[in-house]
Design an enzyme around this catalytic site. Structure first.
Site, PDB file in Angstrom:
ATOM      1  N   CYS A 118      65.050 179.669   9.142  1.00 19.75           N
ATOM      2  CA  CYS A 118      64.263 180.457   8.178  1.00 19.75           C
ATOM      3  C   CYS A 118      62.763 180.321   8.404  1.00 19.75           C
ATOM      4  CB  CYS A 118      64.620 180.058   6.759  1.00 19.75           C
ATOM      5  SG  CYS A 118      66.367 180.217   6.429  1.00 19.75           S
ATOM      6  N   HIS A 264      59.133 182.126   2.154  1.00 22.59           N
ATOM      7  CA  HIS A 264      60.502 182.427   2.565  1.00 22.59           C
ATOM      8  C   HIS A 264      61.329 182.635   1.299  1.00 22.59           C
ATOM      9  CE1 HIS A 264      64.440 182.330   4.061  1.00 22.59           C
ATOM     10  NE2 HIS A 264      64.689 181.075   3.733  1.00 22.59           N
ATOM     11  N   ASN A 294      68.642 185.885   0.742  1.00 20.31           N
ATOM     12  CA  ASN A 294      67.933 185.119   1.771  1.00 20.31           C
ATOM     13  C   ASN A 294      68.294 185.712   3.131  1.00 20.31           C
ATOM     14  OD1 ASN A 294      67.126 183.249   3.663  1.00 20.31           O
ATOM     15  ND2 ASN A 294      67.906 181.464   2.559  1.00 20.31           N
TER      16      ASN A 294
HETATM   17  N1  ACO Z   1      78.860 180.540  -8.725  1.00 20.73           N
HETATM   18  C1  ACO Z   1      79.239 179.740  -9.742  1.00 20.73           C
HETATM   19  N2  ACO Z   1      79.073 178.414  -9.726  1.00 20.73           N
HETATM   20  C2  ACO Z   1      78.523 177.869  -8.623  1.00 20.73           C
HETATM   21  C3  ACO Z   1      78.126 178.634  -7.530  1.00 20.73           C
HETATM   22  C4  ACO Z   1      78.304 180.034  -7.605  1.00 20.73           C
HETATM   23  N3  ACO Z   1      77.950 180.878  -6.612  1.00 20.73           N
HETATM   24  N4  ACO Z   1      77.600 177.825  -6.606  1.00 20.73           N
HETATM   25  C5  ACO Z   1      77.679 176.578  -7.081  1.00 20.73           C
HETATM   26  N5  ACO Z   1      78.244 176.617  -8.305  1.00 20.73           N
HETATM   27  C6  ACO Z   1      78.542 175.496  -9.183  1.00 20.73           C
HETATM   28  C7  ACO Z   1      78.813 174.235  -8.412  1.00 20.73           C
HETATM   29  O1  ACO Z   1      80.167 174.192  -7.983  1.00 20.73           O
HETATM   30  C8  ACO Z   1      78.504 173.187  -9.433  1.00 20.73           C
HETATM   31  O2  ACO Z   1      79.589 173.050 -10.315  1.00 20.73           O
HETATM   32  P1  ACO Z   1      80.192 171.603 -10.614  1.00 20.73           P
HETATM   33  O3  ACO Z   1      79.042 170.854 -11.251  1.00 20.73           O
HETATM   34  O4  ACO Z   1      81.318 171.910 -11.525  1.00 20.73           O
HETATM   35  O5  ACO Z   1      80.575 171.060  -9.279  1.00 20.73           O
HETATM   36  C9  ACO Z   1      77.352 173.802 -10.230  1.00 20.73           C
HETATM   37  O6  ACO Z   1      77.397 175.215  -9.974  1.00 20.73           O
HETATM   38  C10 ACO Z   1      76.004 173.294  -9.828  1.00 20.73           C
HETATM   39  O7  ACO Z   1      75.946 173.276  -8.399  1.00 20.73           O
HETATM   40  P2  ACO Z   1      74.687 172.828  -7.615  1.00 20.73           P
HETATM   41  O8  ACO Z   1      74.962 172.944  -6.133  1.00 20.73           O
HETATM   42  O9  ACO Z   1      74.197 171.521  -8.157  1.00 20.73           O
HETATM   43  O10 ACO Z   1      73.697 173.980  -8.070  1.00 20.73           O
HETATM   44  P3  ACO Z   1      72.139 174.054  -7.922  1.00 20.73           P
HETATM   45  O11 ACO Z   1      71.561 174.241  -9.259  1.00 20.73           O
HETATM   46  O12 ACO Z   1      71.621 172.995  -7.029  1.00 20.73           O
HETATM   47  O13 ACO Z   1      71.985 175.433  -7.134  1.00 20.73           O
HETATM   48  C11 ACO Z   1      71.595 176.234  -4.915  1.00 20.73           C
HETATM   49  C12 ACO Z   1      72.575 175.591  -5.860  1.00 20.73           C
HETATM   50  C13 ACO Z   1      71.244 177.606  -5.459  1.00 20.73           C
HETATM   51  C14 ACO Z   1      72.267 176.390  -3.552  1.00 20.73           C
HETATM   52  C15 ACO Z   1      70.345 175.352  -4.783  1.00 20.73           C
HETATM   53  O14 ACO Z   1      70.691 174.028  -4.528  1.00 20.73           O
HETATM   54  C16 ACO Z   1      69.406 175.825  -3.703  1.00 20.73           C
HETATM   55  O15 ACO Z   1      68.773 176.841  -3.838  1.00 20.73           O
HETATM   56  N6  ACO Z   1      69.288 175.044  -2.623  1.00 20.73           N
HETATM   57  C17 ACO Z   1      68.406 175.405  -1.512  1.00 20.73           C
HETATM   58  C18 ACO Z   1      69.073 176.483  -0.743  1.00 20.73           C
HETATM   59  C19 ACO Z   1      68.202 177.025   0.333  1.00 20.73           C
HETATM   60  O16 ACO Z   1      67.024 177.198   0.170  1.00 20.73           O
HETATM   61  N7  ACO Z   1      68.840 177.359   1.426  1.00 20.73           N
HETATM   62  C20 ACO Z   1      68.258 178.085   2.448  1.00 20.73           C
HETATM   63  C21 ACO Z   1      67.444 177.318   3.407  1.00 20.73           C
HETATM   64  S1  ACO Z   1      66.942 178.411   4.595  1.00 20.73           S
HETATM   65  C22 ACO Z   1      67.816 178.354   6.052  1.00 20.73           C
HETATM   66  O17 ACO Z   1      67.347 177.765   7.016  1.00 20.73           O
HETATM   67  C23 ACO Z   1      69.147 179.024   6.175  1.00 20.73           C
END
Ligand code: ACO
Length: 337
Positions: A118, A264, A294
């Site tokens: 990214c 990004h 993304n």
């Molecule tokens: N729908 C419903 N529930 C979900 C979903 C979904 N799509 N995804 C996760 N959950 C649930 C999880 O299972 C978890 O439930 P549990 O507590 O019962 O296990 C709960 O939601 C919370 O999950 P977390 O992973 O802690 O959620 P968080 O608030 O951290 O959000 C996210 C997740 C959006 C992925 C966040 O961590 C994030 O944005 N991380 C960075 C991602 C990023 O920037 N990635 C790209 C990098 S760029 C590249 O190089 C590709």
């Protein structure tokens, strides 16, 4: 006699996204998620998904042609084609950049891919700037192009909902004719960083030379994108703040000098947290993640193209691109528009 000074700037931008537009509700039909969860946790409502016959080079060529037209250049004006992608047409070789070079009819240019996930477009702009500043090229076509839909695990709601496909491009050129500093686009030296200790926190674990793909043994999921979301989130917030501060300090600027930050587009909440931590006005961070999700290396040039097409940019505006991603990598560019 008027002195003609040259600078390295952006002479054209372009973008292209696939036609198929997928709402969160459609994903909720195939996995255990909801529009409400996705939107409130990420800011994403739609993403565009490539057709079966569309590969990274197809999107890249469309975006690249658009940028060339805007720059008023012919294909043969380009000396180097750089394609930032982590979803190339072919695994490893040949480069997607060579396919794009051919599709665009660019006949006398070097072509290579750049892998910084990214952060790829930011690395690409800096690579192009240094080629042009060194006199090794006059015009470099930099394209970020991704088809993440092909490497997602559609059974993993924690990653599948986050990404989309698309491409964005910019032409980095030596500019000689503009009359004054304010009338001339100019790219300042970048801040680039890497933290390979986090390599496996965002990766495709199997299918390379570290962990080979063994037919009948390697589970399919191990060849697809996997991510430790929380870890990447924390990394992202801290490096966005670090990069912005470094770019400002390095150039004796304050946040008030910046017209737009183009981050990004990974998650609106990451940007909100970084803006809060830096005590910066969040409305100055341009976001269009709601429409595209993304798109990895394509997200910054797609956003830049949108700002330009909406007429929101004026000559002399100062833009700050900031990105982070797999590698782990991070970085930022400052560009006088
Ligand atoms: N729908 C419903 N529930 C979900 C979903 C979904 N799509 N995804 C996760 N959950 C649930 C999880 O299972 C978890 O439930 P549990 O507590 O019962 O296990 C709960 O939601 C919370 O999950 P977390 O992973 O802690 O959620 P968080 O608030 O951290 O959000 C996210 C997740 C959006 C992925 C966040 O961590 C994030 O944005 N991380 C960075 C991602 C990023 O920037 N990635 C790209 C990098 S760029 C590249 O190089 C590709």
């Amino acid at each position: 006699m008027e002195r003609i000074q040259s600078s390295v700037g952006i002479s054209g931008v372009g973008a292209h996204v696939p036609e198929r537009r997928v709402h969160n509700d459609e994903l909720a039909g195939i996995m255990d998620t909801t529009d409400e969860w996705i939107y409130t946790h990420t800011g994403i409502r739609y993403r565009h998904i490539a057709a079966d016959n569309e590969a990274a080079s197809d999107l890249a060529a469309r975006a690249g042609r658009h940028a060339l037209e805007q720059a008023g250049l012919e294909p043969d004006d380009i000396d180097l084609v750089l394609v930032a992608t982590s979803t190339p047409d072919y695994p490893g070789l040949p480069s997607t950049a060579c396919v794009v070079q051919d599709k665009l009819g660019i006949s006398r240019a070097g072509a290579m891919d750049l892998v910084a996930a990214c952060t790829g477009f930011i690395y690409g702009i800096e690579t192009a700037r240094t080629f042009v500043a060194a006199g090794a090229a006059r015009h470099v076509l930099v394209i970020g192009s991704e088809v993440y839909s092909r490497i997602l695990n559609w059974e993993d709601r924690r990653t599948a909902v986050l990404f989309g496909d698309g491409a964005g491009a910019a032409v980095v050129s030596t500019l000689e004719n503009s009359p004054d500093e304010r009338g001339r686009s100019r790219i300042l030296p970048a801040v680039l960083g890497s933290r390979g200790s986090g390599a496996e926190s965002l990766c495709r674990l199997h299918g390379g030379t570290r962990h080979q793909y063994v037919p009948g043994v390697t589970p399919e999921a191990a060849t697809l994108l996997q991510m430790e979301g929380r870890k990447v989130y924390n990394f992202a917030v801290s490096v966005i703040v670090e990069v912005i501060q470094d770019l400002l300090n390095q150039n004796d600027l304050t946040f008030d000098d910046i017209t737009y930050v183009i981050p990004h587009q990974a998650n609106t909440r990451i940007v909100t947290a970084a803006a809060r931590r830096g005590d910066w006005d969040e409305s100055r961070f341009f976001m269009n993640i709601e429409e595209y999700g993304n798109t990895s290396a394509a997200s910054i040039p797609i956003a830049l193209n949108e700002l330009n097409e909406k007429g929101l940019l004026s000559r002399g505006d100062l833009l700050l691109f900031v990105g982070f991603g797999s590698g782990l990598t991070y970085g930022g560019n400052l560009v006088y528009w």
